[in-house]
Design an enzyme around this catalytic site. Structure first.
Site, PDB file in Angstrom:
ATOM      1  N   CYS A   1     -25.723  29.691  40.197  1.00  0.00           N
ATOM      2  CA  CYS A   1     -26.903  29.738  39.338  1.00  0.00           C
ATOM      3  C   CYS A   1     -27.781  28.508  39.547  1.00  0.00           C
ATOM      4  CB  CYS A   1     -26.491  29.834  37.871  1.00  0.00           C
ATOM      5  SG  CYS A   1     -27.889  29.767  36.736  1.00  0.00           S
TER       6      CYS A   1
ATOM      7  N   CYS B   1     -28.216  26.120  36.162  1.00  0.00           N
ATOM      8  CA  CYS B   1     -27.124  25.365  35.568  1.00  0.00           C
ATOM      9  C   CYS B   1     -27.262  23.882  35.923  1.00  0.00           C
ATOM     10  CB  CYS B   1     -25.779  25.904  36.056  1.00  0.00           C
ATOM     11  SG  CYS B   1     -25.277  27.461  35.277  1.00  0.00           S
TER      12      CYS B   1
ATOM     13  N   HIS C   1     -33.420  31.674  29.855  1.00  0.00           N
ATOM     14  CA  HIS C   1     -34.650  30.975  30.222  1.00  0.00           C
ATOM     15  C   HIS C   1     -35.846  31.873  29.947  1.00  0.00           C
ATOM     16  CE1 HIS C   1     -34.225  33.576  33.735  1.00  0.00           C
ATOM     17  NE2 HIS C   1     -35.478  33.300  34.062  1.00  0.00           N
TER      18      HIS C   1
ATOM     19  N   GLN D   1     -40.419  31.942  30.892  1.00  0.00           N
ATOM     20  CA  GLN D   1     -41.407  31.504  31.872  1.00  0.00           C
ATOM     21  C   GLN D   1     -42.735  31.219  31.177  1.00  0.00           C
ATOM     22  OE1 GLN D   1     -41.388  33.585  35.790  1.00  0.00           O
ATOM     23  NE2 GLN D   1     -39.981  35.026  34.809  1.00  0.00           N
TER      24      GLN D   1
END
Length: 361
Positions: A70, A73, A187, A189
């Protein structure tokens, strides 16, 4: 909250938002990265009178990696990620695979359109990471962390609105592979757009027509009507109301309105920012309880355009919706929706609101 800006190996900006403690000393990004992609362009659709962004370099972006790979991370155990830190709270950084890119004077040739319209897709795309726990989601955040995310939205809205050529700042989150998410790590954007979006223009047209016809504020009157009807209100706090709109397009759809009319996130008071986090976490918890499983969703902030002369007609609001229409069943955009833009909702908005009230945790 402490704000610490830094740079990644290829020159992209990264900003840490830490919840107290000692000042952060940013660790260097030791990766050997090629320059960021610069191939984005915009083309004008003369029939719909809308811009279409073409960003073919995004075909090679990271797609559903394992947790061991990932890129969001922390950088630990000798594995360098997009965030060169062993721990963090909330982080914003420029997307490595952006849909919009800085305009460095790149010229585009005519490709034989009805009227030449090709332009560099000038703007900026950022990733906002909600925490270091790969398995968490926004619904798992504490009220303190939700407030930190809010402060990051405010910070980035102010910073991106100040960039030359930016007309609108759009903060959003996609959750779940059913929505099209390519990274599981929690997350969102943020897009700094070089034009005002079609939906915003259409709502401004509606607000302008409503003001001329009735003298009223369209968004304030929609909120008042929903509060008075009550049948579609999901939850309400001192400063916010969450409701299913009367003409909801999606099987699960909730709008969150602040009671005070404000154009954008930076205009919210401290009390309104605190109160939002409590209501939003409540609504997200109801979403996941609806079918006793994580609900895929899109969470979209609608902010006023940066420079449009009708900015005063706009109102900040959050629109949250899911394509899940029943356990194991998704709503796909069929012929009427995709071909003609006519939505057909299989679930009555009043039914959705009642179900969301009943699953309150």
């Amino acid at each position: 909250m402490r704000r610490t800006p830094a740079k990644l190996a290829d020159g992209r900006e990264i900003v840490y938002f830490d919840e107290g403690g000692a000042a952060r000393e940013p660790a260097p990004d030791t990766r050997d990265l090629p320059p960021s992609a610069t191939g984005s362009e915009m083309r004008w659709d003369p029939l719909l009178r809308e811009w279409v962004v073409v960003a073919s370099h995004r075909q090679g972006r990271t797609h559903l990696p394992s947790s061991d790979d990932c890129p969001l991370c922390p950088s630990v155990g000798g594995r360098a990620t997009e965030i060169p830190a062993a721990s963090y709270d909330v982080v914003a950084f420029e997307n490595r695979f952006p849909s919009l890119v800085p305009d460095h004077g790149r010229e585009l040739e005519d490709v034989g359109e009805l009227e030449p319209s090709r332009r560099v897709g000038a703007g900026r795309c950022e990733v906002l990471v909600f925490g270091s726990d790969h398995r968490a989601s926004f619904a798992d955040l504490s009220p303190e962390r939700a407030r930190t995310v809010m402060e990051a939205w405010v910070d980035r809205t102010l910073a991106l609105s100040a960039l030359p050529g930016v007309e609108q700042v759009y903060c959003f989150e996609n959750r779940g592979p059913e929505i099209g998410v390519t990274l599981h790590h929690p997350h969102g954007q943020i897009y700094a757009l070089p034009f005002v979006t079609p939906r915003t223009l259409r709502t401004l047209d509606s607000a302008e027509e409503y003001r001329a016809r009735t003298g009223g504020d369209l968004f304030a009157d929609v909120l008042r009507a929903e509060q008075e009807a009550g049948s579609r209100v999901v939850a309400r706090t001192e400063h916010w109301t969450a409701f299913v709109p009367a003409a909801a397009r999606w099987p699960v759809e909730v709008h969150l309105y602040p009671h005070r009319a404000v154009p954008d996130l930076p205009s919210l008071t401290g009390a309104e920012r605190d109160d939002f986090g409590l209501l939003y976490l409540d609504v997200l918890g109801r979403f996941d309880a609806l079918y006793d499983a994580p609900l895929p969703y899109i969470s979209a902030w609608h902010q006023a355009p940066v420079r449009d002369p009708r900015r005063g007609l706009a109102r900040l609001r959050l629109e949250l919706f899911s394509v899940r229409r029943a356990p194991g069943k998704l709503k796909y955009l069929a012929g009427t929706e995709s071909g003609m833009g006519v939505f057909i909702n299989d679930v009555a908005p009043e039914t959705t609101a009642r179900r969301l009230r009943e699953v309150a945790q």
